[in-house]
Design an enzyme around this catalytic site. Structure first.
Site, short mmCIF file in Angstrom:
data_model
loop_
_atom_site.label_atom_id
_atom_site.label_comp_id
_atom_site.label_asym_id
_atom_site.label_seq_id
_atom_site.Cartn_x
_atom_site.Cartn_y
_atom_site.Cartn_z
N CYS A 179 0.74 -1.26 -0.09
CA CYS A 179 -0.05 -0.14 0.09
C CYS A 179 0.73 1.05 -0.28
O CYS A 179 1.97 1.27 0.05
CB CYS A 179 -0.79 0.27 1.42
SG CYS A 179 0.00 0.22 2.61
N ALA A 181 3.07 1.60 2.72
CA ALA A 181 4.22 1.48 2.67
C ALA A 181 5.24 1.71 1.88
O ALA A 181 6.62 2.00 2.55
CB ALA A 181 3.64 -0.34 2.48
N ARG A 184 11.69 -5.02 6.42
CA ARG A 184 12.51 -4.69 5.13
C ARG A 184 13.86 -4.69 5.48
O ARG A 184 14.48 -4.45 3.66
CB ARG A 184 11.92 -3.00 4.76
CG ARG A 184 12.40 -3.01 3.15
CD ARG A 184 11.80 -1.08 3.22
NE ARG A 184 12.48 -1.14 1.32
CZ ARG A 184 12.84 -0.13 1.45
NH1 ARG A 184 12.99 0.72 2.80
NH2 ARG A 184 13.31 0.72 0.43
N HIS A 192 5.78 6.38 -2.81
CA HIS A 192 7.61 7.06 -2.57
C HIS A 192 7.19 8.51 -3.20
O HIS A 192 7.76 8.94 -2.28
CB HIS A 192 7.26 6.31 -4.44
CG HIS A 192 8.10 4.91 -3.52
ND1 HIS A 192 7.48 3.40 -5.08
CD2 HIS A 192 8.42 3.61 -3.36
CE1 HIS A 192 7.55 2.72 -4.71
NE2 HIS A 192 7.81 2.79 -3.84
FE1 CFM Z 1 12.89 0.27 -5.98
FE2 CFM Z 1 12.24 -1.96 -5.47
FE3 CFM Z 1 11.25 0.02 -3.93
FE4 CFM Z 1 13.46 -0.50 -3.41
FE5 CFM Z 1 12.38 -2.93 -1.92
FE6 CFM Z 1 10.94 -4.13 -4.16
FE7 CFM Z 1 9.75 -1.79 -2.36
MO1 CFM Z 1 10.57 -4.47 -1.23
S1 CFM Z 1 14.08 -1.33 -5.08
S2 CFM Z 1 12.83 0.88 -2.88
S3 CFM Z 1 14.33 -1.87 -1.37
S4 CFM Z 1 10.94 -0.99 -7.16
S5 CFM Z 1 12.53 -4.84 -2.66
S6 CFM Z 1 11.95 -4.71 -5.93
S7 CFM Z 1 9.08 -3.80 -3.33
S8 CFM Z 1 10.42 -2.21 -0.96
S9 CFM Z 1 9.32 -0.47 -2.97
C1 HCA Z 2 6.90 -3.68 0.94
C2 HCA Z 2 8.16 -4.00 0.80
C3 HCA Z 2 8.44 -4.61 0.80
C4 HCA Z 2 7.30 -6.49 0.89
C5 HCA Z 2 8.54 -7.87 1.08
C6 HCA Z 2 7.92 -8.59 -0.02
C7 HCA Z 2 9.90 -5.07 1.67
O1 HCA Z 2 6.28 -3.13 0.30
O2 HCA Z 2 5.50 -3.08 2.39
O3 HCA Z 2 6.64 -8.52 0.00
O4 HCA Z 2 8.19 -9.80 0.65
O5 HCA Z 2 11.08 -5.23 0.14
O6 HCA Z 2 10.22 -5.27 2.33
O7 HCA Z 2 8.78 -4.69 -0.74
#
Ligand code: CFM
Ligand code: HCA
Length: 532
Positions: free
Chosen positions: A54, A57, A88, A186
């Protein structure tokens, strides 16, 4: 091909409406086609099991949460704060004499009475209490769903607290329901970091080759391995946003001469805004895999165009490669010819393809949970993206050139010339690097995952927590590419060895194939139907 057939089979099993929707989110890569288009950043179909998270998150969990010397307060019922407590794996260390609050989870723990009568007062008290106990340099407040529904004015509370305490209190209206995924969060976090943090610290004296790393969150210690190498070459990283970040360092980001963008999805907004406001160009980099990292280091050297720096870059590359060569070769021999599927959030499904290739593995299917079309197709298509109501809900802020602090880093001619050689203010997207015949898929659901795995039988699936175990129960080795299954770092040179070692161990473990679901051995219900 098998891929097309499988895609058709999946689509045919849907109702007409769902088929029409999902059809636009998947394609078989074909570089002969002029411009392959994929739908992204649209609502998940209700009832479909998605891997997405969401808005809260994306804002609190992803972008603002990793800042080490801030207290991050979740305003809402306890569940959201509790679930996002340490999961995370964004690591951080206190600066000398400073503090690190990453191990804590701060929550207002809203109750029914707060929902009925309003939670503002409770929030004000929570901020004061956190301040009294921890004396942080700054505080963030992130709103969860009910906060927006009942209309708590968190921005007023934050403003008053900030005036009273004399520290920044950043408030984010990142209610979970905003937008269609983490991606909205983001954007919301980027906006506030830009308006309230970046550019507010002018005490920092920039050194030669000062840079920022944007879109790197120090998962499993990635940022430490990256900066180890950058420091060795002679760069000065003012701040990373936001892995292991400190607020005063982020506030000095406008002093750098170059922004590196690792995860384009989560931070391209800040990259663009800093360029416009302060004149710092950004360069798309990829720190995952030996080749990509090496290429990024060479691109950086080209940007600075300094003979000493270029020489040092090559020396460090040579030395580092020397140290890992044998290990990578050993693991490649164990993985060669195996296949992979990758489904991660918004950048790793792209970044890890090169790394896998280096150990001999082709990625036959890849996709993002919440990326936008530009992360698939490249930034060229941004003007073609039609904004829907969900995107319009997220504020788009305008920044102007800062008259005092703007400084042109490169002449216009140099900039244009460099743009032809290196990805300056540009990102080509994931599809450009995928081979013909491979599948690109957006917001894959668990049903589709199951079918693709069953038919195309990958040796490795890079997943998240929600899909990992269904895949593994199908006898296929699956690894979390978000948390790295508690391992890491995976970025940089040493990280590449860690990744190769872990994958080599995984794909050579036959255990997965011996798992037989209990209901396949004996019926889960005893009894007879009918009368014999
Ligand atoms: Fe960029 Fe990602 Fe993300 Fe990320 Fe992550 Fe991710 Fe995420 Mo999980 S590189 S910031 S550190 S888009 S692993 S592939 S989904 S938290 S929002
Ligand atoms: C997020 C965080 C997450 C979740 C990871 C997952 C992460 O999107 O809220 O679903 O395994 O990297 O911790 O992406």
């Amino acid at each position: 091909s098998e891929s097309v057939k499988t895609m058709d089979k999946i689509l045919e099993s849907y109702s007409a409406k769902v088929m029409k929707n999902r059809k636009k989110h998947m394609l078989v890569v074909d570089h002969q086609e002029e411009k392959q288009k994929i739908d992204a950043n649209t609502r998940t179909i209700p009832g479909i099991i998605t891997n997405r998270g969401c808005c809260y998150a994306g804002c609190k969990g992803v972008v603002i949460g990793p800042v080490v010397d801030m207290v991050h307060i979740t305003h809402g019922p306890i569940g959201c704060g509790y679930y996002s407590w340490g999961t995370r794996r964004n690591k951080g260390k206190a600066r000398e004499g400073g503090k690190n609050f990453l191990a804590y989870s701060f929550n207002t723990d809203m109750q029914e009475s707060d929902i009925v009568f309003g939670g503002d007062k409770k929030l004000a008290k929570a901020i004061q209490e956190a301040y009294d106990i921890f004396k942080p340099k700054a505080i963030s407040v992130s709103a969860t769903c009910p906060v927006g529904l009942i209309g708590d004015d968190i921005h007023m509370v934050a403003k008053q607290a900030s005036q009273k305490l004399g520290i920044p209190v950043l408030s984010f209206s990142c209610e979970g329901y905003k937008g269609v995924s983490q991606s909205a969060g983001h954007h919301i976090a980027n906006n506030k970091l830009m308006t309230d943090v970046v550019g507010t610290n002018d005490d920092y004296e920039p050194k030669e080759f000062s840079i920022n790393i944007l879109g790197e969150y120090n998962i499993g210690g990635d940022e430490w391995e990256i900066t180890r190498v950058l420091n060795k070459i002679g760069y000065h990283v003012i701040t990373t946003m936001t892995g292991n970040a400190a607020i005063d360092e982020m506030a000095a980001a406008h002093k750098a001469d170059l922004n590196l963008i690792q995860c384009h999805r989560s931070i391209n907004y800040i990259g663009d805004m800093i360029e416009k406001k302060y004149g710092i160009p950004w360069l798309k980099v990829n720190f995952i895999g030996v080749k990509a990292f090496t290429q990024s280091l060479r691109d950086m050297a080209k940007y600075f165009d300094n003979p000493q720096l270029t020489k040092r870059t090559e020396e460090v590359i040579k030395q580092e490669l020397g140290e890992i060569k044998e290990d990578i070769a050993k693991y490649k021999a164990m993985c060669d010819g195996k296949t992979a599927m990758l489904f991660v959030g918004g950048s790793r499904a792209h970044h890890y393809q090169g790394m896998l290739k280096e150990i001999g593995m082709d990625t036959i299917l890849a996709g993002y949970e919440f990326a936008h079309r530009d992360d698939y197709e490249g930034r060229d298509i941004i003007p073609d993206i039609k904004l829907d109501a969900d995107s319009r809900n997220i504020e788009e802020i305008e920044v102007d050139q800062d008259e005092q602090k703007y400084r042109l880093r490169l002449s216009k001619e140099k900039y244009e010339a460099l743009k032809k050689e290196i990805p300056l203010s540009n990102y080509e997207g994931m599809i450009s690097e995928m081979a013909d015949g491979m599948i690109a898929i957006d917001d894959i659901n668990h049903y589709e995952t199951e079918i693709f795995v069953k038919v195309l039988k990958p040796d490795f699936f890079g997943s998240g927590i929600k899909d990992k175990y269904i895949i593994q129960k199908m006898g296929v080795y699956s690894k979390q590419m978000h948390s790295y299954d508690y391992a890491g770092p995976y970025a940089g040179f040493k990280g590449a060895v860690n990744f190769a070692r872990d994958v080599a161990a995984g794909v050579n473990t036959s255990a997965w194939q011996y798992i037989i679901a209990p209901w396949k051995k004996e019926p889960s219900l005893a009894g007879k139907i009918g009368v014999e």
